[in-house]
Design a protein around this motif. Sequence first.
Motif, PDB file in Angstrom:
ATOM      1  N   ARG A  13      -0.500  43.337 -52.593  1.00 60.00           N
ATOM      2  CA  ARG A  13       1.369  43.655 -53.445  1.00 60.00           C
ATOM      3  C   ARG A  13       1.296  42.287 -54.102  1.00 60.00           C
ATOM      4  O   ARG A  13       2.055  42.690 -55.293  1.00 60.00           O
ATOM      5  CB  ARG A  13       1.877  42.684 -51.460  1.00 60.00           C
ATOM      6  CG  ARG A  13       3.540  42.515 -52.086  1.00 60.00           C
ATOM      7  CD  ARG A  13       3.845  41.671 -51.402  1.00 60.00           C
ATOM      8  NE  ARG A  13       5.049  41.763 -51.356  1.00 60.00           N
ATOM      9  CZ  ARG A  13       6.212  40.689 -50.565  1.00 60.00           C
ATOM     10  NH1 ARG A  13       5.426  40.563 -49.255  1.00 60.00           N
ATOM     11  NH2 ARG A  13       7.447  40.699 -51.242  1.00 60.00           N
ATOM     12  N   TYR A  14       0.483  40.959 -54.059  1.00 54.66           N
ATOM     13  CA  TYR A  14       0.672  40.713 -55.561  1.00 54.66           C
ATOM     14  C   TYR A  14      -0.244  40.832 -56.765  1.00 54.66           C
ATOM     15  O   TYR A  14       0.565  41.484 -57.742  1.00 54.66           O
ATOM     16  CB  TYR A  14       0.092  38.747 -55.022  1.00 54.66           C
ATOM     17  CG  TYR A  14      -0.901  38.243 -56.150  1.00 54.66           C
ATOM     18  CD1 TYR A  14       0.685  37.227 -56.588  1.00 54.66           C
ATOM     19  CD2 TYR A  14      -1.361  37.367 -56.967  1.00 54.66           C
ATOM     20  CE1 TYR A  14       0.701  36.595 -57.745  1.00 54.66           C
ATOM     21  CE2 TYR A  14      -1.753  37.497 -57.614  1.00 54.66           C
ATOM     22  CZ  TYR A  14      -0.413  36.029 -57.930  1.00 54.66           C
ATOM     23  OH  TYR A  14      -1.088  35.629 -59.091  1.00 54.66           O
ATOM     24  N   LEU A  15      -1.035  41.681 -56.346  1.00 54.44           N
ATOM     25  CA  LEU A  15      -1.899  41.485 -57.577  1.00 54.44           C
ATOM     26  C   LEU A  15      -1.168  43.637 -58.068  1.00 54.44           C
ATOM     27  O   LEU A  15      -1.216  42.883 -59.733  1.00 54.44           O
ATOM     28  CB  LEU A  15      -3.807  42.251 -57.188  1.00 54.44           C
ATOM     29  CG  LEU A  15      -4.878  41.409 -57.196  1.00 54.44           C
ATOM     30  CD1 LEU A  15      -5.701  42.152 -56.792  1.00 54.44           C
ATOM     31  CD2 LEU A  15      -4.284  40.184 -59.125  1.00 54.44           C
ATOM     32  N   LEU A  16      -0.761  44.020 -57.364  1.00 59.10           N
ATOM     33  CA  LEU A  16       0.288  45.999 -58.405  1.00 59.10           C
ATOM     34  C   LEU A  16       0.939  45.068 -58.746  1.00 59.10           C
ATOM     35  O   LEU A  16       1.025  45.557 -59.922  1.00 59.10           O
ATOM     36  CB  LEU A  16      -0.345  46.538 -57.157  1.00 59.10           C
ATOM     37  CG  LEU A  16      -1.896  47.131 -57.104  1.00 59.10           C
ATOM     38  CD1 LEU A  16      -1.933  48.067 -55.812  1.00 59.10           C
ATOM     39  CD2 LEU A  16      -2.625  47.588 -57.608  1.00 59.10           C
ATOM     40  N   SER A  17       1.597  44.230 -57.832  1.00 62.10           N
ATOM     41  CA  SER A  17       3.196  43.734 -59.059  1.00 62.10           C
ATOM     42  C   SER A  17       2.891  43.008 -60.109  1.00 62.10           C
ATOM     43  O   SER A  17       3.676  43.198 -60.516  1.00 62.10           O
ATOM     44  CB  SER A  17       3.846  42.916 -57.479  1.00 62.10           C
ATOM     45  OG  SER A  17       3.821  43.280 -55.891  1.00 62.10           O
ATOM     46  N   CYS A  18       1.907  42.213 -60.201  1.00 63.90           N
ATOM     47  CA  CYS A  18       1.383  41.297 -61.041  1.00 63.90           C
ATOM     48  C   CYS A  18       1.124  41.732 -61.952  1.00 63.90           C
ATOM     49  O   CYS A  18       1.682  42.086 -63.954  1.00 63.90           O
ATOM     50  CB  CYS A  18       0.971  40.112 -60.981  1.00 63.90           C
ATOM     51  SG  CYS A  18       1.423  39.175 -59.383  1.00 63.90           S
ATOM     52  N   ASN A  19       0.017  43.251 -62.277  1.00 59.85           N
ATOM     53  CA  ASN A  19      -0.257  43.821 -62.970  1.00 59.85           C
ATOM     54  C   ASN A  19       0.600  44.643 -63.775  1.00 59.85           C
ATOM     55  O   ASN A  19       0.901  45.011 -64.537  1.00 59.85           O
ATOM     56  CB  ASN A  19      -1.537  44.536 -62.441  1.00 59.85           C
ATOM     57  CG  ASN A  19      -2.669  43.361 -62.196  1.00 59.85           C
ATOM     58  OD1 ASN A  19      -2.511  42.539 -62.510  1.00 59.85           O
ATOM     59  ND2 ASN A  19      -3.549  44.024 -62.310  1.00 59.85           N
ATOM     60  N   LEU A  20       1.783  45.193 -62.500  1.00 64.03           N
ATOM     61  CA  LEU A  20       3.179  46.441 -62.689  1.00 64.03           C
ATOM     62  C   LEU A  20       3.344  45.067 -64.241  1.00 64.03           C
ATOM     63  O   LEU A  20       4.179  45.388 -65.108  1.00 64.03           O
ATOM     64  CB  LEU A  20       3.756  47.005 -61.546  1.00 64.03           C
ATOM     65  CG  LEU A  20       4.927  47.502 -62.012  1.00 64.03           C
ATOM     66  CD1 LEU A  20       3.819  49.106 -62.441  1.00 64.03           C
ATOM     67  CD2 LEU A  20       5.884  47.948 -60.792  1.00 64.03           C
ATOM     68  N   GLY A  21       4.251  44.073 -63.515  1.00 62.90           N
ATOM     69  CA  GLY A  21       4.407  43.345 -64.413  1.00 62.90           C
ATOM     70  C   GLY A  21       4.297  43.666 -65.922  1.00 62.90           C
ATOM     71  O   GLY A  21       5.240  43.268 -67.051  1.00 62.90           O
ATOM     72  N   GLU A  22       2.975  42.982 -65.974  1.00 58.29           N
ATOM     73  CA  GLU A  22       2.367  43.310 -67.373  1.00 58.29           C
ATOM     74  C   GLU A  22       2.744  44.015 -67.917  1.00 58.29           C
ATOM     75  O   GLU A  22       2.958  44.134 -69.304  1.00 58.29           O
ATOM     76  CB  GLU A  22       1.159  42.443 -67.212  1.00 58.29           C
ATOM     77  CG  GLU A  22       0.316  41.207 -66.497  1.00 58.29           C
ATOM     78  CD  GLU A  22      -0.869  40.582 -66.247  1.00 58.29           C
ATOM     79  OE1 GLU A  22      -1.442  41.312 -66.559  1.00 58.29           O
ATOM     80  OE2 GLU A  22      -1.337  39.942 -64.818  1.00 58.29           O
ATOM     81  N   VAL A  23       1.954  45.321 -67.527  1.00 57.84           N
ATOM     82  CA  VAL A  23       2.499  46.518 -68.440  1.00 57.84           C
ATOM     83  C   VAL A  23       3.399  47.193 -68.434  1.00 57.84           C
ATOM     84  O   VAL A  23       3.661  47.519 -69.655  1.00 57.84           O
ATOM     85  CB  VAL A  23       1.653  47.836 -67.365  1.00 57.84           C
ATOM     86  CG1 VAL A  23       1.674  48.892 -67.849  1.00 57.84           C
ATOM     87  CG2 VAL A  23       0.163  47.417 -66.808  1.00 57.84           C
ATOM     88  N   LEU A  24       4.767  46.985 -68.076  1.00 58.15           N
ATOM     89  CA  LEU A  24       6.267  47.404 -68.223  1.00 58.15           C
ATOM     90  C   LEU A  24       6.642  46.522 -68.733  1.00 58.15           C
ATOM     91  O   LEU A  24       6.706  46.890 -69.769  1.00 58.15           O
ATOM     92  CB  LEU A  24       7.200  47.073 -66.792  1.00 58.15           C
ATOM     93  CG  LEU A  24       6.655  48.286 -65.657  1.00 58.15           C
ATOM     94  CD1 LEU A  24       7.614  47.710 -64.954  1.00 58.15           C
ATOM     95  CD2 LEU A  24       6.794  49.255 -66.229  1.00 58.15           C
ATOM     96  N   THR A  25       6.403  45.155 -69.019  1.00 56.38           N
ATOM     97  CA  THR A  25       6.160  43.721 -70.438  1.00 56.38           C
ATOM     98  C   THR A  25       6.369  44.216 -71.407  1.00 56.38           C
ATOM     99  O   THR A  25       6.892  44.621 -72.340  1.00 56.38           O
ATOM    100  CB  THR A  25       6.295  42.840 -70.043  1.00 56.38           C
ATOM    101  OG1 THR A  25       6.298  42.334 -68.571  1.00 56.38           O
ATOM    102  CG2 THR A  25       6.478  41.583 -71.212  1.00 56.38           C
ATOM    103  N   MET A  26       5.099  45.403 -72.098  1.00 63.16           N
ATOM    104  CA  MET A  26       4.552  45.053 -72.915  1.00 63.16           C
ATOM    105  C   MET A  26       5.185  47.407 -72.996  1.00 63.16           C
ATOM    106  O   MET A  26       5.620  47.299 -74.565  1.00 63.16           O
ATOM    107  CB  MET A  26       2.712  45.460 -72.426  1.00 63.16           C
ATOM    108  CG  MET A  26       2.480  44.750 -72.613  1.00 63.16           C
ATOM    109  SD  MET A  26       2.982  43.540 -74.011  1.00 63.16           S
ATOM    110  CE  MET A  26       1.973  43.409 -75.701  1.00 63.16           C
ATOM    111  N   PHE A  27       5.403  47.368 -72.553  1.00 63.70           N
ATOM    112  CA  PHE A  27       5.637  49.550 -72.817  1.00 63.70           C
ATOM    113  C   PHE A  27       6.806  49.383 -72.796  1.00 63.70           C
ATOM    114  O   PHE A  27       7.861  50.064 -73.995  1.00 63.70           O
ATOM    115  CB  PHE A  27       5.131  49.846 -71.183  1.00 63.70           C
ATOM    116  CG  PHE A  27       5.592  51.534 -70.916  1.00 63.70           C
ATOM    117  CD1 PHE A  27       5.159  52.400 -71.605  1.00 63.70           C
ATOM    118  CD2 PHE A  27       6.989  51.812 -70.670  1.00 63.70           C
ATOM    119  CE1 PHE A  27       5.386  53.838 -71.665  1.00 63.70           C
ATOM    120  CE2 PHE A  27       7.704  53.161 -70.213  1.00 63.70           C
ATOM    121  CZ  PHE A  27       7.089  54.499 -71.262  1.00 63.70           C
TER     122      PHE A  27
END
Length: 854
Positions: free
Chosen positions: A656-670
């Motif tokens: 939950r932690y890793l995927l939420s954080c990684n998704l947050g990073e991707v969406l920030t740039m996207f």
Amino acid sequence: MTKNNYAVEISTRLEGLNDKEAEKLLEKFGLNEIESKKQISAFKLFLSQFNDFIIWVLIGATLLSGFMGEKADAITILIIVVMNAILGFIQEYKTEKSLEALKELAAPTAKVIRNGKIKIMKAEYLVPGDVVIFEIGDRIPADCIIIEESNLLIDESLLTGESVGVSKSSNSNNNLIYMGTTVLRGKAKAKVIDTGMNTEMGKIANMLNNIEVEKSPLKQRLASLGKILVVACIAICVVVTLLGIIRGQDKYQMFLVGVSLAVAAIPEGLPAIVTVSLALGVSGMLKRNALIRKLPAVETLGCTSVICSDKTGTLTENNMKVRKVLYNNEIYTDFSTFNNANKLLKAFTYCNDINFDFKYNKIEKCLFGDPTETALVKAFFYEKNRLINFLKDIKRVYDIPFDSTRKMMSVIVRENGKKICYVKGAPERIIERCKYILINDKIVPFEGRYRLNVLKQVDKMSSEALRCIAAAYKIDNLVNNSSIERDLIFIGVAGMIDPPRKEAFNAVQKCATAGIKVIMITGDHRNTAFAVGKELNICSSSNEVMTGSELDNLNDKELRKIVDRIRVFARVSPKHKLRIVKALKKKGYVVSMTGDGVNDAPAVKEADIGISMGISGTDVTKEASSMILLDDNFATIVSAVEEGRVIYDNIRKFIRYLLSCNLGEVLTMFLSSLFYLETPLLPIQILFVNLATDGLPALALGIDPPEDDVMVRKPREKDESIFANRLSEKIVIRGTLIGICTIFTFLVGKYYGMSIETCRTLALGTLIMSQLLHVFECRSEKCSIFQIKLFTNMYLVGAVLVSIIMLLLIIYVPFLRMVFHTVPLNIGHWLIIVFFSSVVAFANGLYIFLTHKN
């Protein structure tokens, strides 16, 4: 297979070698082990961390950046890549060491005579000349020549491919037994003639007695998920790069952004962290005396819905004491009046497989062996000299060992020049083979009131939770083995008790709370089994008890209908265990089954979690099992189930932690590219986020302590998705909010006319702090951030503090500030970061708190 020429001259002493002789031979011949493949070196393991296409691209891009003059960026990115590799190396290296430690603990052992004493030692320290003792179910640890044996049958299928057992004898040419083969029947004393690579097994170079290290199904599923995420992340990174180029930004810079984002966003460490978490969990279980042989068992343990447990030694103390004796058709509770000529004493002492060591003064310390058999001897002998005198004129001629199908054993001894057969075993098996009874030293027909009284007394003792062992004997017809155990003379019955373990009662209660059925399986009488089961709250009515003979009257379909209503199975054989396991599995239960004897191996192997006894279990059963109980204790099984649930919970937490954080990073740039914003984070900053938040906090979640309700919930389904119970929804929503909050922070900075460096520093701080707050949210799926006890996981607190310190260093240390393109922040800036990084966490926490409260 024969060995005509022995390579060494070995001692002929039956008392075996002494320690000095063994040390010299060990130095000469080396350890008794088969050479295995060389383990990957630590250096190669470290280099393997760079064996990834994305990492290669990033290294190539940073090298190109260095040639183009951006040397500081290039060096820093390479340092971050190396640090990530170090973290990955530490994870994998720790896993390898954990698994090696497990192999060491599960190494085969042997019963050896050293210095004239019997001792159990690791088989790798055997040397030519050692005298080894084998029993049914043991695996032969070296090539040996038989010294003496009794009814010995060996399974050599591992070497010959023949499934039929081979009879072995010390008085024939067929007197060699080989490493890796198994004792199917009987027992033997043998002398080691070859060890290690000099054995037949060594010559065909097969590695035996090796812990199976299988890929965890969960790890496989996550590896597949990782591949999907890799493709999705790369696609998004390509879009981000192309949108930046379309907007006119520097092509190389956008390429580096895309690659850096891919490195940060792809959860390449997810399967590795799962392995580390499982390995750490295995180490935790080991501290609780549960040795896990196969990693997938850790996952399955958390799904366990039925535990089928042996009674003796697992649910009970395995410390038997004789309370009553039926003899001369009367019940005795004081055995001090029994004299040495008493046939009952002879039957229970001669017909026995215990070992004697009379160097101790107390009789209890002189007896070594099965608790039931030692109890039978201790009941009648209060001091060792009497026992020594009792044994000195007796010579054991022949025996038929006990097995779980016959439920009896027989021994022929030479007594006063005559051969006499003594038999002991389950009362119903002995009674049905008896034609006469001994009453006041007279042999009379075993019928009428005598037989009725014996049956009545056995039934009464059994109802008092006493385990009954009957004894009989005969003098004639000893030549024909098939008739030895026929037309016997009944002597009497000993009733003994093995009290339930104190911790077993609490463990059974914990299972009931956790929605786990406990089924007790025993070879004891129905009444004895019911009494113990009732005392432990396993059953409450005799209707919940079934015997093996009753089970035989049911076909598989009928058994499936009622199997989950039966809580105690009495007078069962190993074949019944297999039927019980299959019936429970057919009904959808996830079954744990315990076993110790060689005949238990099929049931143990068939179970979802096969559990063997570490103390009393045979090698064959241990190899068939997924888990070994080092203390043979039922409470250890329950502890392992609890640990399995905790491990699975923790895996869900860091996913939950890793995927939420990684998704947050991707969406920030996207999203910033989609809405034509300036790039909120530089490549080196993206990589720093990955370094600061993905490693230590995720690992710390993997060792999070159990939540209060871990053994209150019902078992999860075996095929339940790791994303069940709306976990994927939580990941998407929280990841999206992390990305949106980061962009809003960046936009606030732009709105107030801050420099692009300040805006990016704000975005960087918000992205990291929101992830570090989210890691505490991930500790529970039901409790709010206000309800979580912060300091129950100090590793996590420490990991978060390290990440915060790293963030402060790159903001306030001038050299690092220059490398990471950050600027110092004032209190106002930090208030913006704190607001946007915490608003979602606290709003979500308040919502959970209020809804649960109402």
